[in-house]
Design a protein around this motif. Structure first.
Motif, mmCIF file in Angstrom:
data_model
loop_
_atom_site.group_PDB
_atom_site.id
_atom_site.type_symbol
_atom_site.label_atom_id
_atom_site.label_comp_id
_atom_site.label_asym_id
_atom_site.label_seq_id
_atom_site.Cartn_x
_atom_site.Cartn_y
_atom_site.Cartn_z
ATOM 1 N N LYS A 1 30.142 14.417 26.678
ATOM 2 C CA LYS A 1 29.705 13.043 26.478
ATOM 3 C C LYS A 1 30.334 12.450 25.223
ATOM 4 O O LYS A 1 30.790 13.177 24.329
ATOM 5 C CB LYS A 1 28.178 12.957 26.381
ATOM 6 N N THR A 2 30.352 11.133 25.160
ATOM 7 C CA THR A 2 30.858 10.421 23.980
ATOM 8 C C THR A 2 29.910 9.273 23.647
ATOM 9 O O THR A 2 29.096 8.850 24.492
ATOM 10 C CB THR A 2 32.272 9.841 24.221
ATOM 11 N N ARG A 3 30.011 8.762 22.457
ATOM 12 C CA ARG A 3 29.248 7.587 22.052
ATOM 13 C C ARG A 3 30.232 6.571 21.472
ATOM 14 O O ARG A 3 31.365 6.909 21.112
ATOM 15 C CB ARG A 3 28.201 7.944 20.993
ATOM 16 N N ARG A 4 29.784 5.346 21.350
ATOM 17 C CA ARG A 4 30.610 4.312 20.738
ATOM 18 C C ARG A 4 30.239 4.184 19.262
ATOM 19 O O ARG A 4 29.108 3.790 18.938
ATOM 20 C CB ARG A 4 30.427 2.965 21.419
ATOM 21 N N VAL A 5 31.151 4.531 18.372
ATOM 22 C CA VAL A 5 30.961 4.298 16.946
ATOM 23 C C VAL A 5 31.506 2.906 16.670
ATOM 24 O O VAL A 5 32.710 2.695 16.536
ATOM 25 C CB VAL A 5 31.680 5.355 16.090
ATOM 26 N N ALA A 6 30.609 1.932 16.604
ATOM 27 C CA ALA A 6 31.006 0.537 16.489
ATOM 28 C C ALA A 6 31.357 0.148 15.058
ATOM 29 O O ALA A 6 32.047 -0.850 14.837
ATOM 30 C CB ALA A 6 29.885 -0.370 17.006
#
Length: 308
Positions: A214-219
């Motif tokens: 999985k990945t996340r968005r580092v905004a």
């Protein structure tokens, strides 16, 4: 080695540690012109400039750095054996340089200053930004201590565990997830703020997510824990921060704390120093004071963080 050579080496060693002719003179109880004259003799004897001006201090040449790495441990051992340094806190005048993050300053700096005001008024404490380069800072004598996660491997560096940083997920009280269970899917779908001291937009959480595919968005990234806290309070971003750091800001800036929906091992926060200063009584005093501060707040560091 002649007496003159040994004296020059001691002065050289002190300048390398202090990175300042003036500070070295104060530490050696010599006049600044005397130390400057000694530097001139070193330059002549060793055929190298040794030091160049750098801001308000000096910066060693490559030759000086290599020479110092070869002789510093021996000089320290000889100096301690012949003339052990005395350190009386109430009378001592000394400056300690400590590498740490602003998160650690929020925990340690106020109680340390109170200790200094009460029993060591001549002690100055200068914070040096910590970006994960603690081993290099210590090896090059740019700092006296590193207070943070210390993954170094050099045998010349000693370290002492202080406490474990447990991580929590933080968001503002009006966030759309504030009243919901923070599932893994909701966590990865949210927009994240990352505290990155190195500038990389990836951290330990991203590594754990990658293991799960999985990945996340580092905004957004910031290089300050205090800055992260202010941003979280007024935006839709969420972030993962050490609980002891969060606790320092929560009283004035209420937020919502939730359990991170993946296993993130706590970071072992250590106090690290170069072995050449292992028996330095001033640094021993300072290390003891940091230990006292941590022990007096042990409940904060050992309590399992509350989760909403």
């Amino acid at each position: 080695m002649s007496k003159l050579d040994l004296n020059l080496c001691v002065i050289f060693d002190t300048i390398m540690q202090e990175r300042s002719i003036t500070a070295a003179a104060d530490r050696l109880a010599m006049t600044q012109p005397s130390v400057s004259n000694a530097v001139s003799r070193m330059r002549y004897s060793w055929n190298d400039p040794l030091f160049v001006k750098h801001g308000r201090g000096v910066k060693p040449t490559p030759f000086a750095t290599e020479l110092w790495h070869q002789i510093s441990d021996s000089i320290n051992t000889i100096s301690q054996a012949i003339s052990p340094t005395q350190f009386v806190p109430i009378y001592a005048k000394r400056c300690f340089r400590i590498a740490l993050t602003d998160g650690m300053t929020s925990i340690l700096w106020l109680p340390l200053r109170k200790i200094i005001e009460q029993g060591a008024p001549g002690i100055d404490i200068h914070a040096v930004p910590y970006k994960g380069d603690g081993e290099a800072l210590l090896l090059n004598a740019e700092v006296d201590l590193v207070l943070d996660y210390y993954p170094g491997t050099s045998k010349q560096i000693n370290s002492q565990w202080m406490f474990d940083n447990h991580f929590v997920c933080v968001m503002n009280k009006d966030h759309k997830l504030a009243t919901k269970e923070l599932s893994l899917n909701r966590f990865v779908e949210a927009e994240h703020l990352l505290v990155s001291l190195s500038g990389d937009a990836s951290g330990i959480v991203d590594g754990k997510l990658a293991e799960m595919g999985k990945t996340r968005r580092v905004a957004m990234t910031v290089n300050s824990f205090a800055g992260a806290f202010r941003i979280i309070q007024q935006t839709s971003l969420i972030t993962v921060l050490p609980y002891p750091v969060v606790a320092q800001f929560m009283e004035d800036q209420p937020v919502i704390i939730k359990k991170v929906p993946i296993e993130v091992p706590p970071a072992r926060i250590s106090m690290a120093w170069h072995c050449r200063e292992d028996r330095d009584p001033g640094l021993m005093w300072l290390r003891n004071k940091f230990c006292e501060i941590v022990e007096s707040n042990r409940e904060l560091f050992e309590t399992v963080p509350p989760h909403n």
